[in-house]
Design an enzyme around this catalytic site. Structure first.
Site, PDB file in Angstrom:
ATOM      1  N   SER A  97      65.067  29.136 -69.830  1.00  7.77           N
ATOM      2  CA  SER A  97      65.563  29.370 -71.194  1.00  7.77           C
ATOM      3  C   SER A  97      64.654  30.350 -71.949  1.00  7.77           C
ATOM      4  O   SER A  97      65.134  31.141 -72.768  1.00  7.77           O
ATOM      5  CB  SER A  97      65.709  28.050 -71.959  1.00  7.77           C
ATOM      6  OG  SER A  97      64.452  27.465 -72.193  1.00  7.77           O
ATOM      7  N   ASN A  98      63.354  30.331 -71.661  1.00  9.17           N
ATOM      8  CA  ASN A  98      62.469  31.306 -72.309  1.00  9.17           C
ATOM      9  C   ASN A  98      62.768  32.723 -71.829  1.00  9.17           C
ATOM     10  O   ASN A  98      62.703  33.676 -72.602  1.00  9.17           O
ATOM     11  CB  ASN A  98      61.002  30.949 -72.050  1.00  9.17           C
ATOM     12  CG  ASN A  98      60.525  29.870 -72.999  1.00  9.17           C
ATOM     13  OD1 ASN A  98      60.320  30.117 -74.173  1.00  9.17           O
ATOM     14  ND2 ASN A  98      60.383  28.648 -72.489  1.00  9.17           N
ATOM     15  N   LEU A 177      55.485  27.336 -61.929  1.00  9.76           N
ATOM     16  CA  LEU A 177      54.602  26.193 -61.657  1.00  9.76           C
ATOM     17  C   LEU A 177      53.542  26.437 -60.593  1.00  9.76           C
ATOM     18  O   LEU A 177      52.812  25.521 -60.239  1.00  9.76           O
ATOM     19  CB  LEU A 177      55.451  24.970 -61.268  1.00  9.76           C
ATOM     20  CG  LEU A 177      56.406  24.478 -62.361  1.00  9.76           C
ATOM     21  CD1 LEU A 177      57.209  23.283 -61.878  1.00  9.76           C
ATOM     22  CD2 LEU A 177      55.633  24.122 -63.629  1.00  9.76           C
ATOM     23  N   LEU A 179      50.198  28.615 -58.904  1.00 10.84           N
ATOM     24  CA  LEU A 179      49.038  29.383 -59.374  1.00 10.84           C
ATOM     25  C   LEU A 179      49.258  30.867 -59.052  1.00 10.84           C
ATOM     26  O   LEU A 179      49.784  31.215 -57.996  1.00 10.84           O
ATOM     27  CB  LEU A 179      47.763  28.870 -58.700  1.00 10.84           C
ATOM     28  CG  LEU A 179      46.447  29.340 -59.321  1.00 10.84           C
ATOM     29  CD1 LEU A 179      46.324  28.861 -60.762  1.00 10.84           C
ATOM     30  CD2 LEU A 179      45.261  28.840 -58.515  1.00 10.84           C
ATOM     31  N   ILE A 180      48.881  31.713 -59.975  1.00 10.06           N
ATOM     32  CA  ILE A 180      49.046  33.161 -59.797  1.00 10.06           C
ATOM     33  C   ILE A 180      47.870  33.688 -58.962  1.00 10.06           C
ATOM     34  O   ILE A 180      46.716  33.370 -59.256  1.00 10.06           O
ATOM     35  CB  ILE A 180      49.068  33.850 -61.187  1.00 10.06           C
ATOM     36  CG1 ILE A 180      50.267  33.366 -61.996  1.00 10.06           C
ATOM     37  CG2 ILE A 180      49.060  35.360 -61.076  1.00 10.06           C
ATOM     38  CD1 ILE A 180      51.615  33.744 -61.431  1.00 10.06           C
ATOM     39  N   ASN A 194      51.482  33.642 -70.649  1.00 11.87           N
ATOM     40  CA  ASN A 194      52.085  32.356 -70.268  1.00 11.87           C
ATOM     41  C   ASN A 194      52.484  31.628 -71.543  1.00 11.87           C
ATOM     42  O   ASN A 194      51.837  31.775 -72.576  1.00 11.87           O
ATOM     43  CB  ASN A 194      51.074  31.503 -69.493  1.00 11.87           C
ATOM     44  CG  ASN A 194      51.664  30.154 -69.087  1.00 11.87           C
ATOM     45  OD1 ASN A 194      52.779  30.074 -68.581  1.00 11.87           O
ATOM     46  ND2 ASN A 194      50.921  29.082 -69.329  1.00 11.87           N
ATOM     47  N   HIS A 196      52.945  27.782 -72.931  1.00 11.21           N
ATOM     48  CA  HIS A 196      52.629  26.387 -72.617  1.00 11.21           C
ATOM     49  C   HIS A 196      53.179  25.522 -73.750  1.00 11.21           C
ATOM     50  O   HIS A 196      53.055  25.884 -74.922  1.00 11.21           O
ATOM     51  CB  HIS A 196      51.107  26.220 -72.497  1.00 11.21           C
ATOM     52  CG  HIS A 196      50.705  24.836 -72.115  1.00 11.21           C
ATOM     53  ND1 HIS A 196      50.814  24.359 -70.826  1.00 11.21           N
ATOM     54  CD2 HIS A 196      50.223  23.812 -72.862  1.00 11.21           C
ATOM     55  CE1 HIS A 196      50.418  23.093 -70.807  1.00 11.21           C
ATOM     56  NE2 HIS A 196      50.050  22.733 -72.022  1.00 11.21           N
ATOM     57  N   ASP A 237      46.104  27.572 -67.647  1.00 12.73           N
ATOM     58  CA  ASP A 237      46.105  27.362 -69.109  1.00 12.73           C
ATOM     59  C   ASP A 237      44.775  27.665 -69.799  1.00 12.73           C
ATOM     60  O   ASP A 237      44.482  27.115 -70.860  1.00 12.73           O
ATOM     61  CB  ASP A 237      46.518  25.908 -69.443  1.00 12.73           C
ATOM     62  CG  ASP A 237      47.896  25.577 -68.887  1.00 12.73           C
ATOM     63  OD1 ASP A 237      48.740  26.472 -68.828  1.00 12.73           O
ATOM     64  OD2 ASP A 237      48.105  24.404 -68.516  1.00 12.73           O
ATOM     65  N   GLU A 266      59.403  27.586 -78.909  1.00 14.79           N
ATOM     66  CA  GLU A 266      59.024  28.516 -77.833  1.00 14.79           C
ATOM     67  C   GLU A 266      59.921  29.737 -77.834  1.00 14.79           C
ATOM     68  O   GLU A 266      59.473  30.868 -77.634  1.00 14.79           O
ATOM     69  CB  GLU A 266      59.128  27.829 -76.463  1.00 14.79           C
ATOM     70  CG  GLU A 266      58.084  26.770 -76.224  1.00 14.79           C
ATOM     71  CD  GLU A 266      58.181  26.172 -74.828  1.00 14.79           C
ATOM     72  OE1 GLU A 266      58.556  26.870 -73.882  1.00 14.79           O
ATOM     73  OE2 GLU A 266      57.888  24.965 -74.689  1.00 14.79           O
TER      74      GLU A 266
END
Ligand code: GRF
Length: 303
Positions: A97-98, A177, A179-180, A194, A196, A237, A266
């Site tokens: 949705s973002n 979800l 890790l980059i 990001n 959060h 984060d 958001e």
């Protein structure tokens, strides 16, 4: 959307990608240098998905203020028209949705950019179908257990695709979800955001995602929550914060109620920060590198 229907789309993409078919992918290929060594093997290993056919007055002081705002917005748009739109890659694992909120702001011109690539950790992410319906290429990374090792792409291939193949300027993590990879963090330092769903630095870190965040907030008795937009570094984060929105929590609210209200915020704050990044309206505080937004209406204001 089943695995098999994606596979057939993937082969369609590769045809175009190798210059057999027409469309945007062949044009891209002719403009850019293609990976030369073992390219066909690599192309097989890079699993792209694409949809086969794209469907698809003056008066009181308030009025004066609105006129002034409209003029300033127009001026910003005129400045932007001279610059190319930023290419945005959005990483998702869920409903997206973002991503859709960012897309809507690109459509209205609030964001001077376009979503050029979607990266997903799962075939089943709701946003994948949405992207395919708009003919936005989708890349699976890192892929689930069902994926053959030979079909996976490596972190450096991912990096190369974003940087060189799709000329990505801005990376957005919108509910991704996994890790980059560190090299991507380095390539897109201060260009990767990001979102959060809580007020960092509280209620963040590994494993803190989705409903767990809102349950932790409610269970803690915290009276305020809200989304945080931050730059991405190698730790979950922990990147520098750029923007937050605050919601007062009514003690009677459930975690679901909190989640619903935070998500609504958001959808406003994320496009706002993305717009600032695409307009080059984010500065970095000298002392510690915190991102500060330059107001779009008044370039002397920071927030
Ligand atoms: C959002 O709550 C975001 O804060 C978090 O993941 C969720 C993604 O939602 N990182 P959606 O996929 O954008 O709907």
């Amino acid at each position: 959307m089943s695995f098999s229907s994606f596979s057939s789309c993937a082969s369609c993409f590769l045809q175009n990608h190798q210059g057999v078919g027409g469309g945007r992918y062949s044009r891209r290929t002719s403009r850019q240098s293609r990976p030369s060594s073992s390219s066909s093997r690599r192309q097989r290993r890079v699993l792209f998905l694409r949809v086969c056919a794209a469907q698809r007055t003056s008066g009181n002081d308030d009025d004066l203020d609105e006129d002034e705002d409209a003029t300033k917005t127009k001026q910003q748009h005129q400045r932007n028209e001279k610059k190319p739109k930023k290419n945005i890659a959005v990483f998702i694992s869920g409903g997206g949705s973002n991503m859709r909120a960012v897309h809507a702001a690109c459509e209205t011109g609030e964001i001077h950019g376009q979503i050029s690539l979607v990266v997903t950790s799962s075939y089943n992410a709701g946003g994948v179908e949405w992207a395919m319906d708009r003919d936005v290429p989708v890349l699976l990374y890192p892929g689930g257990k069902d994926l053959e090792e030979s079909e996976r792409i490596s972190p450096s291939e991912l990096n190369e695709f974003l940087k060189n193949e799709y000329k990505i300027d801005v990376v957005l993590l919108a509910g991704y979800l996994r890790l980059i990879p560190p090299e991507l963090c380095r390539t897109f330092e201060n260009k990767m955001l990001n979102i959060h769903p809580a007020l960092l630095p509280a209620f963040g870190g590994r494993g803190m995602h989705g409903a767990k965040v809102h349950e932790a907030v409610v269970n803690s008795g915290a009276r305020f929550t809200g989304p945080t937009v931050h730059f991405v570094n190698e730790n979950f984060d922990e990147g520098k914060i750029v923007a937050q929105r605050i919601i007062r929590i009514d003690p009677s609210w459930t975690a679901e109620e909190v989640a619903r209200r935070v998500l609504k915020e958001e959808h406003e704050v994320f496009p706002e920060v993305v717009a600032a990044l695409c307009d080059d309206r984010i500065e970095f505080r000298e002392t510690d590198g915190v991102g500060v937004i330059i107001d779009k209406m008044d370039s002397n204001k920071r927030y």
